[in-house]
Design an enzyme around this catalytic site. Structure first.
Site, PDB file in Angstrom:
ATOM      1  N   LEU A 152       6.946   0.034  -4.206  1.00 15.96           N
ATOM      2  CA  LEU A 152       6.674  -1.408  -4.068  1.00 15.96           C
ATOM      3  C   LEU A 152       7.871  -2.073  -3.385  1.00 15.96           C
ATOM      4  O   LEU A 152       8.518  -2.955  -3.936  1.00 15.96           O
ATOM      5  CB  LEU A 152       6.404  -2.024  -5.446  1.00 15.96           C
ATOM      6  CG  LEU A 152       5.673  -3.362  -5.439  1.00 15.96           C
ATOM      7  CD1 LEU A 152       4.237  -3.210  -4.941  1.00 15.96           C
ATOM      8  CD2 LEU A 152       5.660  -3.982  -6.840  1.00 15.96           C
ATOM      9  N   GLY A 153       8.157  -1.599  -2.158  1.00 10.63           N
ATOM     10  CA  GLY A 153       9.244  -2.197  -1.377  1.00 10.63           C
ATOM     11  C   GLY A 153       8.666  -3.238  -0.439  1.00 10.63           C
ATOM     12  O   GLY A 153       7.700  -3.921  -0.779  1.00 10.63           O
ATOM     13  N   ARG A 154       9.242  -3.316   0.750  1.00 10.59           N
ATOM     14  CA  ARG A 154       8.777  -4.321   1.716  1.00 10.59           C
ATOM     15  C   ARG A 154       7.294  -4.131   2.029  1.00 10.59           C
ATOM     16  O   ARG A 154       6.493  -5.061   1.925  1.00 10.59           O
ATOM     17  CB  ARG A 154       9.612  -4.215   3.011  1.00 10.59           C
ATOM     18  CG  ARG A 154      11.035  -4.698   2.851  1.00 10.59           C
ATOM     19  CD  ARG A 154      11.866  -4.318   4.068  1.00 10.59           C
ATOM     20  NE  ARG A 154      12.074  -2.883   4.124  1.00 10.59           N
ATOM     21  CZ  ARG A 154      13.280  -2.292   4.090  1.00 10.59           C
ATOM     22  NH1 ARG A 154      14.367  -3.023   4.039  1.00 10.59           N
ATOM     23  NH2 ARG A 154      13.383  -0.991   4.130  1.00 10.59           N
ATOM     24  N   ARG A 175      10.702   4.341  -8.927  1.00  3.82           N
ATOM     25  CA  ARG A 175      11.567   5.091  -9.848  1.00  3.82           C
ATOM     26  C   ARG A 175      11.967   4.246 -11.048  1.00  3.82           C
ATOM     27  O   ARG A 175      12.118   4.749 -12.148  1.00  3.82           O
ATOM     28  CB  ARG A 175      12.804   5.602  -9.107  1.00  3.82           C
ATOM     29  CG  ARG A 175      12.471   6.766  -8.208  1.00  3.82           C
ATOM     30  CD  ARG A 175      13.603   7.093  -7.303  1.00  3.82           C
ATOM     31  NE  ARG A 175      13.920   5.973  -6.397  1.00  3.82           N
ATOM     32  CZ  ARG A 175      14.850   6.021  -5.468  1.00  3.82           C
ATOM     33  NH1 ARG A 175      15.573   7.113  -5.324  1.00  3.82           N
ATOM     34  NH2 ARG A 175      15.058   4.987  -4.681  1.00  3.82           N
ATOM     35  N   ILE A 230      -0.188   5.557   4.230  1.00  3.26           N
ATOM     36  CA  ILE A 230       0.387   4.931   5.439  1.00  3.26           C
ATOM     37  C   ILE A 230       1.902   5.178   5.470  1.00  3.26           C
ATOM     38  O   ILE A 230       2.614   4.517   6.227  1.00  3.26           O
ATOM     39  CB  ILE A 230       0.095   3.410   5.516  1.00  3.26           C
ATOM     40  CG1 ILE A 230       0.460   2.688   4.210  1.00  3.26           C
ATOM     41  CG2 ILE A 230      -1.367   3.137   5.841  1.00  3.26           C
ATOM     42  CD1 ILE A 230       1.869   2.400   3.971  1.00  3.26           C
ATOM     43  N   ARG A 232       4.219   8.750   4.934  1.00  2.54           N
ATOM     44  CA  ARG A 232       4.528   9.942   5.714  1.00  2.54           C
ATOM     45  C   ARG A 232       3.614  11.081   5.256  1.00  2.54           C
ATOM     46  O   ARG A 232       3.318  11.210   4.064  1.00  2.54           O
ATOM     47  CB  ARG A 232       5.986  10.369   5.516  1.00  2.54           C
ATOM     48  CG  ARG A 232       7.011   9.472   6.198  1.00  2.54           C
ATOM     49  CD  ARG A 232       7.020   9.633   7.719  1.00  2.54           C
ATOM     50  NE  ARG A 232       8.073   8.832   8.337  1.00  2.54           N
ATOM     51  CZ  ARG A 232       7.904   7.597   8.808  1.00  2.54           C
ATOM     52  NH1 ARG A 232       6.720   7.016   8.734  1.00  2.54           N
ATOM     53  NH2 ARG A 232       8.908   6.950   9.368  1.00  2.54           N
ATOM     54  N   ASP A 256      -3.126   7.663   7.817  1.00  3.29           N
ATOM     55  CA  ASP A 256      -2.489   7.315   9.092  1.00  3.29           C
ATOM     56  C   ASP A 256      -1.479   8.381   9.488  1.00  3.29           C
ATOM     57  O   ASP A 256      -1.006   8.415  10.613  1.00  3.29           O
ATOM     58  CB  ASP A 256      -1.779   5.961   8.955  1.00  3.29           C
ATOM     59  CG  ASP A 256      -1.170   5.488  10.276  1.00  3.29           C
ATOM     60  OD1 ASP A 256      -1.816   5.686  11.329  1.00  3.29           O
ATOM     61  OD2 ASP A 256      -0.056   4.929  10.268  1.00  3.29           O
ATOM     62  N   GLU A 261       1.841  16.438  11.820  1.00  2.00           N
ATOM     63  CA  GLU A 261       1.280  15.675  12.936  1.00  2.00           C
ATOM     64  C   GLU A 261       2.002  16.004  14.244  1.00  2.00           C
ATOM     65  O   GLU A 261       3.191  16.345  14.204  1.00  2.00           O
ATOM     66  CB  GLU A 261       1.329  14.167  12.642  1.00  2.00           C
ATOM     67  CG  GLU A 261       2.688  13.601  12.329  1.00  2.00           C
ATOM     68  CD  GLU A 261       2.608  12.171  11.782  1.00  2.00           C
ATOM     69  OE1 GLU A 261       1.796  11.901  10.880  1.00  2.00           O
ATOM     70  OE2 GLU A 261       3.373  11.343  12.294  1.00  2.00           O
ATOM     71  N   HIS A 279      -1.138   7.924  13.348  1.00  2.00           N
ATOM     72  CA  HIS A 279       0.163   7.314  12.991  1.00  2.00           C
ATOM     73  C   HIS A 279       0.417   6.036  13.802  1.00  2.00           C
ATOM     74  O   HIS A 279       1.317   5.990  14.638  1.00  2.00           O
ATOM     75  CB  HIS A 279       1.311   8.322  13.197  1.00  2.00           C
ATOM     76  CG  HIS A 279       2.548   7.964  12.441  1.00  2.00           C
ATOM     77  ND1 HIS A 279       3.440   8.891  11.963  1.00  2.00           N
ATOM     78  CD2 HIS A 279       3.063   6.751  12.072  1.00  2.00           C
ATOM     79  CE1 HIS A 279       4.438   8.272  11.342  1.00  2.00           C
ATOM     80  NE2 HIS A 279       4.235   6.972  11.402  1.00  2.00           N
TER      81      HIS A 279
HETATM   82  P1  NAP Z   1      11.475   0.006   1.240  1.00  2.00           P
HETATM   83  O1  NAP Z   1      11.438  -1.472   1.364  1.00  2.00           O
HETATM   84  O2  NAP Z   1      12.782   0.709   1.198  1.00  2.00           O
HETATM   85  O3  NAP Z   1      10.616   0.374  -0.072  1.00  2.00           O
HETATM   86  C1  NAP Z   1      10.557   1.646  -0.581  1.00  2.00           C
HETATM   87  C2  NAP Z   1       9.910   1.592  -1.966  1.00  2.00           C
HETATM   88  O4  NAP Z   1       9.697   2.938  -2.400  1.00  2.00           O
HETATM   89  C3  NAP Z   1      10.764   0.914  -3.028  1.00  2.00           C
HETATM   90  O5  NAP Z   1       9.949   0.149  -3.870  1.00  2.00           O
HETATM   91  C4  NAP Z   1      11.373   2.077  -3.801  1.00  2.00           C
HETATM   92  O6  NAP Z   1      11.602   1.694  -5.151  1.00  2.00           O
HETATM   93  C5  NAP Z   1      10.259   3.110  -3.696  1.00  2.00           C
HETATM   94  N1  NAP Z   1      10.750   4.478  -3.857  1.00  2.00           N
HETATM   95  C6  NAP Z   1      11.849   5.050  -3.339  1.00  2.00           C
HETATM   96  N2  NAP Z   1      11.967   6.320  -3.769  1.00  2.00           N
HETATM   97  C7  NAP Z   1      10.914   6.531  -4.588  1.00  2.00           C
HETATM   98  C8  NAP Z   1      10.492   7.630  -5.360  1.00  2.00           C
HETATM   99  N3  NAP Z   1      11.207   8.770  -5.396  1.00  2.00           N
HETATM  100  N4  NAP Z   1       9.363   7.525  -6.074  1.00  2.00           N
HETATM  101  C9  NAP Z   1       8.648   6.365  -6.072  1.00  2.00           C
HETATM  102  N5  NAP Z   1       9.000   5.283  -5.373  1.00  2.00           N
HETATM  103  C10 NAP Z   1      10.126   5.366  -4.628  1.00  2.00           C
HETATM  104  O7  NAP Z   1      10.675   0.697   2.431  1.00  2.00           O
HETATM  105  P2  NAP Z   1       9.503   0.064   3.336  1.00  2.00           P
HETATM  106  O8  NAP Z   1      10.085  -0.737   4.446  1.00  2.00           O
HETATM  107  O9  NAP Z   1       8.505  -0.557   2.442  1.00  2.00           O
HETATM  108  O10 NAP Z   1       8.908   1.413   4.001  1.00  2.00           O
HETATM  109  C11 NAP Z   1       8.346   2.417   3.186  1.00  2.00           C
HETATM  110  C12 NAP Z   1       7.985   3.641   4.004  1.00  2.00           C
HETATM  111  O11 NAP Z   1       6.830   3.384   4.793  1.00  2.00           O
HETATM  112  C13 NAP Z   1       9.023   4.093   5.029  1.00  2.00           C
HETATM  113  O12 NAP Z   1      10.054   4.866   4.434  1.00  2.00           O
HETATM  114  C14 NAP Z   1       8.207   4.896   6.018  1.00  2.00           C
HETATM  115  O13 NAP Z   1       8.216   6.254   5.715  1.00  2.00           O
HETATM  116  C15 NAP Z   1       6.793   4.341   5.840  1.00  2.00           C
HETATM  117  N6  NAP Z   1       6.324   3.677   7.086  1.00  2.00           N
HETATM  118  C16 NAP Z   1       5.213   4.165   7.724  1.00  2.00           C
HETATM  119  C17 NAP Z   1       4.770   3.553   8.895  1.00  2.00           C
HETATM  120  C18 NAP Z   1       3.560   4.046   9.645  1.00  2.00           C
HETATM  121  O14 NAP Z   1       3.497   3.868  10.860  1.00  2.00           O
HETATM  122  N7  NAP Z   1       2.566   4.609   9.002  1.00  2.00           N
HETATM  123  C19 NAP Z   1       5.473   2.476   9.429  1.00  2.00           C
HETATM  124  C20 NAP Z   1       6.582   2.009   8.741  1.00  2.00           C
HETATM  125  C21 NAP Z   1       7.009   2.622   7.573  1.00  2.00           C
HETATM  126  P3  NAP Z   1      12.685   2.435  -6.082  1.00  2.00           P
HETATM  127  O15 NAP Z   1      13.921   2.573  -5.257  1.00  2.00           O
HETATM  128  O16 NAP Z   1      12.821   1.506  -7.254  1.00  2.00           O
HETATM  129  O17 NAP Z   1      12.081   3.743  -6.484  1.00  2.00           O
END
Ligand code: NAP
Length: 313
Positions: A152-154, A175, A230, A232, A256, A261, A279
């Site tokens: 539940l990040g960005r 976590r 969406i 990895r 996605d 891939e 993707h």
């Molecule tokens: P973010 O703001 O850093 O959020 C990551 C979230 O994941 C946080 O809530 C974090 O909370 C949680 N997390 C981290 N490690 C974890 C674990 N071991 N188990 C459960 N939750 C965990 O990142 P974001 O900007 O939202 O981006 C998230 C991901 O989306 C990226 O890393 C990327 O791989 C993917 N993405 C995909 C696309 C696409 O084209 N499909 C595009 C952009 C991004 P805690 O630290 O409290 O665990």
């Protein structure tokens, strides 16, 4: 800055290439027939690497570039960068957070709707002229279904807000439980999966989250549950997902991203309860340009000794 050597590991965006070409001495690794030969001739002049979702900077590349100062990723995910190695060598790392959040969250909702309402299959039905022979089968509703989000990040939060507009009760797993968060927290992925109808993966790919979607989680989601990824590909144990979909142990999946891939398991092509995307989470003209501008801004700031725009380390 024209003399500063910048290495692009793989083609990511033509606008980014064009702008880097104007400012730096840009090397495109894929244009060289042999990587070892390239490194032998140019390793001393490379001070920056620009990575992306398919290639970044692994330990081998970092080791081969003694003058490397910064890795600027054209992605928010850092899974193609050896972060411990960068830390050890004092190499700076930047990524492209925030600017892509809305697009990825929009796409997650699009994937949910496409999967549950079978929008892509409906389109094929009309194009094939099948409508004349009868109405399309009934599908299942999105509004009001329970949505569980891993991470539940960005992006996860942006998906949660959108799901709320569809009257969906939202719960999550991270976590540690977020303070000040109105959504229900489950302390394990299996508990989250057991208590939601649509499970969305939105966490970073790390050693801990590889195959976070395994057989136990898929079975907890069950034959009426849907998986949306969406984040990895390697978050999902793909052979387990494929067999659960074929055997009807999972309701459907919207994907996605894939483990290997651009190669997608061909068994999925025959299934109507899956939606497969190449993707494209951040794949709009506007967002890719904003990501490119961030990469350029980070590199310029670094080489001008100014604060970087989006530093990771
Ligand atoms: P973010 O703001 O850093 O959020 C990551 C979230 O994941 C946080 O809530 C974090 O909370 C949680 N997390 C981290 N490690 C974890 C674990 N071991 N188990 C459960 N939750 C965990 O990142 P974001 O900007 O939202 O981006 C998230 C991901 O989306 C990226 O890393 C990327 O791989 C993917 N993405 C995909 C696309 C696409 O084209 N499909 C595009 C952009 C991004 P805690 O630290 O409290 O665990």
């Amino acid at each position: 800055m024209e003399s500063i050597g910048v290495l692009m590991a793989s083609p990511v965006n033509p606008y980014l290439e064009q702008e880097l070409d104007k400012r730096f001495n840009l090397f495109r690794l894929w244009e060289y027939p042999s990587k070892p030969e390239f490194l032998k001739s140019h390793s001393q002049s490379i001070r920056a690497v620009v990575g992306g979702v398919s290639a970044g900077a692994d330990a081998e590349l970092i080791q081969a570039l003694p003058k490397l100062e910064i890795v600027a990723s054209f992605s928010v995910g850092l899974d193609k960068i050896d972060l411990p190695k960068c830390k050890e060598k004092g190499i700076k790392v930047t990524n492209t957070p925030d600017v892509l959040t809305e697009d990825v969250a929009d796409l997650a909702i699009g994937l949910i709707l496409a999967t549950l309402r079978r929008i892509c299959e409906c389109d094929r039905y009309v194009r094939k002229g099948l409508w004349k022979k009868g109405d399309f089968q009934l599908t299942t509703k999105f509004s009001g279904k329970t949505v569980g989000i891993i991470g539940l990040g960005r992006i996860g939060m942006a998906i949660a807000k959108r799901a709320e507009a569809f009257r969906c009760p939202v719960s999550y797993y991270t976590r540690s439980e977020k303070s000040d968060c109105k959504y229900k927290y489950y302390p394990s992925v299996v508990e989250l999966a057991s208590n939601c109808q649509i499970l969305v993966v939105a966490c970073p790919l790390t050693g801990e989250t590889r195959h976070i979607i395994n057989r136990e989680v898929i079975d907890a989601l069950g034959p009426k549950g849907f998986l949306i990824n969406i984040a990895r590909g390697p978050h999902v144990d793909e052979p387990e997902l494929v067999s659960a979909l074929i055997e009807g142990r999972l309701g459907g999946a919207g994907l996605d991203v894939f483990e290997n891939e651009p190669y997608v398991p061909e068994e999925l092509f025959k299934l109507d309860n899956v939606v497969l995307l190449p993707h494209v989470g951040s794949g709009t003209i506007e967002t890719r340009q904003a990501m490119a501008d961030l990469v350029i801004g980070n590199l310029e700031a670094h080489f001008l000794n100014k604060p970087r725009l989006t530093p990771v380390i």
